[in-house]
Scaffold this motif. Structure first.
Motif, PDB file in Angstrom:
ATOM      1  N   PRO A  84      77.857  27.039  27.267  1.00 34.74           N
ATOM      2  CA  PRO A  84      77.610  25.752  26.617  1.00 34.74           C
ATOM      3  C   PRO A  84      78.286  25.710  25.247  1.00 34.74           C
ATOM      4  O   PRO A  84      78.699  26.743  24.725  1.00 34.74           O
ATOM      5  CB  PRO A  84      76.083  25.716  26.466  1.00 34.74           C
ATOM      6  N   GLY A  85      78.396  24.521  24.675  1.00 26.07           N
ATOM      7  CA  GLY A  85      78.960  24.388  23.333  1.00 26.07           C
ATOM      8  C   GLY A  85      80.391  23.912  23.368  1.00 26.07           C
ATOM      9  O   GLY A  85      80.889  23.437  24.401  1.00 26.07           O
ATOM     10  N   THR A  86      81.067  24.036  22.206  1.00 24.45           N
ATOM     11  CA  THR A  86      82.454  23.555  22.110  1.00 24.45           C
ATOM     12  C   THR A  86      83.326  24.546  21.330  1.00 24.45           C
ATOM     13  O   THR A  86      84.409  24.200  20.902  1.00 24.45           O
ATOM     14  CB  THR A  86      82.499  22.189  21.383  1.00 24.45           C
ATOM     15  N   SER A  87      82.844  25.775  21.142  1.00 25.74           N
ATOM     16  CA  SER A  87      83.619  26.713  20.320  1.00 25.74           C
ATOM     17  C   SER A  87      84.484  27.628  21.187  1.00 25.74           C
ATOM     18  O   SER A  87      84.690  27.375  22.379  1.00 25.74           O
ATOM     19  CB  SER A  87      82.677  27.505  19.414  1.00 25.74           C
ATOM     20  N   CYS A  88      84.967  28.734  20.587  1.00 25.82           N
ATOM     21  CA  CYS A  88      85.949  29.602  21.262  1.00 25.82           C
ATOM     22  C   CYS A  88      85.555  30.033  22.683  1.00 25.82           C
ATOM     23  O   CYS A  88      86.411  30.025  23.570  1.00 25.82           O
ATOM     24  CB  CYS A  88      86.202  30.849  20.417  1.00 25.82           C
ATOM     25  N   PRO A  89      84.279  30.418  22.937  1.00 26.55           N
ATOM     26  CA  PRO A  89      83.955  30.846  24.303  1.00 26.55           C
ATOM     27  C   PRO A  89      84.216  29.747  25.338  1.00 26.55           C
ATOM     28  O   PRO A  89      84.688  30.029  26.441  1.00 26.55           O
ATOM     29  CB  PRO A  89      82.453  31.188  24.226  1.00 26.55           C
ATOM     30  N   VAL A  90      83.929  28.500  24.986  1.00 22.26           N
ATOM     31  CA  VAL A  90      84.157  27.400  25.941  1.00 22.26           C
ATOM     32  C   VAL A  90      85.658  27.221  26.174  1.00 22.26           C
ATOM     33  O   VAL A  90      86.105  27.035  27.303  1.00 22.26           O
ATOM     34  CB  VAL A  90      83.575  26.067  25.417  1.00 22.26           C
ATOM     35  N   ILE A  91      86.411  27.289  25.079  1.00 22.27           N
ATOM     36  CA  ILE A  91      87.867  27.134  25.219  1.00 22.27           C
ATOM     37  C   ILE A  91      88.399  28.238  26.144  1.00 22.27           C
ATOM     38  O   ILE A  91      89.242  27.986  27.011  1.00 22.27           O
ATOM     39  CB  ILE A  91      88.577  27.189  23.839  1.00 22.27           C
ATOM     40  N   ALA A  92      87.877  29.459  25.988  1.00 18.44           N
ATOM     41  CA  ALA A  92      88.327  30.561  26.855  1.00 18.44           C
ATOM     42  C   ALA A  92      88.011  30.276  28.325  1.00 18.44           C
ATOM     43  O   ALA A  92      88.713  30.726  29.220  1.00 18.44           O
ATOM     44  CB  ALA A  92      87.664  31.871  26.417  1.00 18.44           C
ATOM     45  N   ALA A  93      86.949  29.499  28.571  1.00 20.07           N
ATOM     46  CA  ALA A  93      86.533  29.222  29.960  1.00 20.07           C
ATOM     47  C   ALA A  93      87.162  27.958  30.537  1.00 20.07           C
ATOM     48  O   ALA A  93      87.110  27.747  31.744  1.00 20.07           O
ATOM     49  CB  ALA A  93      85.006  29.120  30.029  1.00 20.07           C
ATOM     50  N   ILE A  94      87.749  27.097  29.687  1.00 20.15           N
ATOM     51  CA  ILE A  94      88.333  25.859  30.234  1.00 20.15           C
ATOM     52  C   ILE A  94      89.850  25.784  30.072  1.00 20.15           C
ATOM     53  O   ILE A  94      90.495  24.981  30.750  1.00 20.15           O
ATOM     54  CB  ILE A  94      87.683  24.576  29.648  1.00 20.15           C
ATOM     55  N   ASN A  95      90.402  26.611  29.208  1.00 20.90           N
ATOM     56  CA  ASN A  95      91.843  26.543  28.960  1.00 20.90           C
ATOM     57  C   ASN A  95      92.623  26.801  30.262  1.00 20.90           C
ATOM     58  O   ASN A  95      92.364  27.760  30.970  1.00 20.90           O
ATOM     59  CB  ASN A  95      92.210  27.603  27.912  1.00 20.90           C
ATOM     60  N   GLY A  96      93.544  25.897  30.576  1.00 18.46           N
ATOM     61  CA  GLY A  96      94.409  26.118  31.746  1.00 18.46           C
ATOM     62  C   GLY A  96      93.802  25.761  33.085  1.00 18.46           C
ATOM     63  O   GLY A  96      94.425  25.996  34.118  1.00 18.46           O
ATOM     64  N   VAL A  97      92.587  25.184  33.118  1.00 15.12           N
ATOM     65  CA  VAL A  97      92.014  24.814  34.423  1.00 15.12           C
ATOM     66  C   VAL A  97      92.544  23.436  34.829  1.00 15.12           C
ATOM     67  O   VAL A  97      93.184  22.736  34.044  1.00 15.12           O
ATOM     68  CB  VAL A  97      90.455  24.826  34.412  1.00 15.12           C
ATOM     69  N   ASP A  98      92.264  23.047  36.088  1.00 20.12           N
ATOM     70  CA  ASP A  98      92.785  21.765  36.583  1.00 20.12           C
ATOM     71  C   ASP A  98      91.869  20.597  36.272  1.00 20.12           C
ATOM     72  O   ASP A  98      92.309  19.447  36.246  1.00 20.12           O
ATOM     73  CB  ASP A  98      92.974  21.854  38.108  1.00 20.12           C
ATOM     74  N   PHE A  99      90.569  20.894  36.083  1.00 24.20           N
ATOM     75  CA  PHE A  99      89.619  19.804  35.872  1.00 24.20           C
ATOM     76  C   PHE A  99      88.397  20.348  35.137  1.00 24.20           C
ATOM     77  O   PHE A  99      87.942  21.457  35.424  1.00 24.20           O
ATOM     78  CB  PHE A  99      89.180  19.229  37.234  1.00 24.20           C
ATOM     79  N   VAL A 100      87.898  19.556  34.196  1.00 24.80           N
ATOM     80  CA  VAL A 100      86.640  19.943  33.535  1.00 24.80           C
ATOM     81  C   VAL A 100      85.575  18.912  33.902  1.00 24.80           C
ATOM     82  O   VAL A 100      85.740  17.708  33.668  1.00 24.80           O
ATOM     83  CB  VAL A 100      86.782  20.005  31.997  1.00 24.80           C
ATOM     84  N   LEU A 101      84.524  19.401  34.519  1.00 26.05           N
ATOM     85  CA  LEU A 101      83.392  18.549  34.860  1.00 26.05           C
ATOM     86  C   LEU A 101      82.336  18.752  33.775  1.00 26.05           C
ATOM     87  O   LEU A 101      81.808  19.860  33.613  1.00 26.05           O
ATOM     88  CB  LEU A 101      82.840  18.958  36.236  1.00 26.05           C
ATOM     89  N   MET A 102      82.063  17.686  33.030  1.00 25.93           N
ATOM     90  CA  MET A 102      81.107  17.822  31.924  1.00 25.93           C
ATOM     91  C   MET A 102      79.736  17.307  32.360  1.00 25.93           C
ATOM     92  O   MET A 102      79.644  16.235  32.974  1.00 25.93           O
ATOM     93  CB  MET A 102      81.607  17.054  30.709  1.00 25.93           C
TER      94      MET A 102
END
Ligand code: SF4
Ligand code: SF4
Length: 279
Positions: free
Chosen positions: A166-184
């Motif tokens: 959860p959140g919007t900091s570095c760990p989230v970026i590490a988990a969403i960077n380069g994916v095809d779709f983000v489901l929020m």
């Protein structure tokens, strides 16, 4: 295709959505729980863990007999993780980002690397789901390196669903960077809207297509819907507040197991995402 399921804040039902979608889909799924500080997808998917491995990251170790106290290591470190005090060189390994810069600039070859344990990665399987999750070591402060290790389990042949932190900091970026779709996943409350806005900003900066699931959709206000419309973010699924769903969650069961009529809805959620990605 890689789909990350994210939320601006914890407790919005992110894991509920990711696990139910994974179970509902009628094809092989690679499921990665990247919420390494508090992984809980395994409680709902119940994979049989087949392998476990420790993950570490390199941090400097200084041989004081070779050191001439030139301070070059200290000067290059942006994270204040290495400092020279008198004739000693102190390493604060919890602050180290393992860039290797200090080792490269040391003129005396006084710096070598040792491992600092980040946590554990476990691999398992359940039905059509290949499962991987990371568990961060208690006391460890940096989760992105472990998240990156968990992401190495992506099998390009299969669909991958990532349960992001959860959140919007570095760990989230590490988990969403380069994916095809983000489901929020969000909820229609002022807190939900506030954190959703931060998440949307991050996703837009990365240029990743996104969609929304609104949990407990019949509670709160319409502000989240208005914001989604303004930002041109499609609302792909609404999950109303339902006592049976809450009870199902608290017993560690998934919605599609307890209420099979939801299987079609989670399948449709995936097909809608697939269409957006392919369009
Ligand atoms: S490896 Fe990089 S971050 Fe770590 S102490 Fe050396 S310069 Fe600093
Ligand atoms: S760069 Fe090498 S020689 Fe210079 S202070 Fe650091 S450890 Fe010592």
């Amino acid at each position: 295709m890689i789909i990350s399921v994210a939320s601006g804040k914890g407790g919005t039902g992110k894991t509920t959505v990711s696990t139910n979608m994974a179970l509902a889909i009628d094809r092989d799924v690679n499921f990665l729980d990247c919420d390494v500080e508090e992984p809980n997808a395994h409680l709902f998917l119940n994979p049989e863990i087949e392998k476990s491995e420790l993950v570490d990251t390199p941090v400097p170790k200084v041989n004081l007999e070779l050191c001439n106290q030139c301070r070059k290591c200290m000067d290059i470190c942006r994270f204040n993780a290495i400092t020279v005090v008198g004739e000693k060189v102190l390493v604060f390994s919890e602050l180290c980002h393992s860039c290797g810069g200090c080792m490269l600039v040391c003129p005396e070859g006084a710096i070598t690397e040792i491992g600092r344990e980040l946590g554990t990665i476990e691999y398992g399987k359940t039905d059509h789901i290949t499962f991987t999750h990371g568990k961060m070591r208690i006391g460890e402060a940096m989760s992105p390196p472990l998240i990156k290790e968990v992401r190495k389990s992506v099998n390009p042949e299969d669909l991958t669903i990532i349960d992001a932190p959860p959140g919007t900091s570095c760990p989230v970026i590490a988990a969403i960077n380069g994916v095809d779709f983000v489901l929020m996943v969000t909820e229609p409350t002022p807190f939900g809207l506030h954190d959703l806005k931060l998440a949307v900003e991050a996703v837009k900066l990365l240029g990743i297509p996104s969609g929304l699931v609104i949990n407990r959709s019949d509670l709160g206000t319409r502000d989240v819907y208005d914001y989604a419309q303004e930002q041109n973010i499609p609302v792909l699924l609404e999950i109303p507040f339902d006592r049976k769903i809450a009870e199902t969650y608290s017993r560690g069961k998934t919605i599609v197991e307890a209420m099979p009529e939801w299987t079609d809805k989670f399948q449709k959620l995936f097909y809608d995402i697939e269409q957006i990605v392919e369009s």
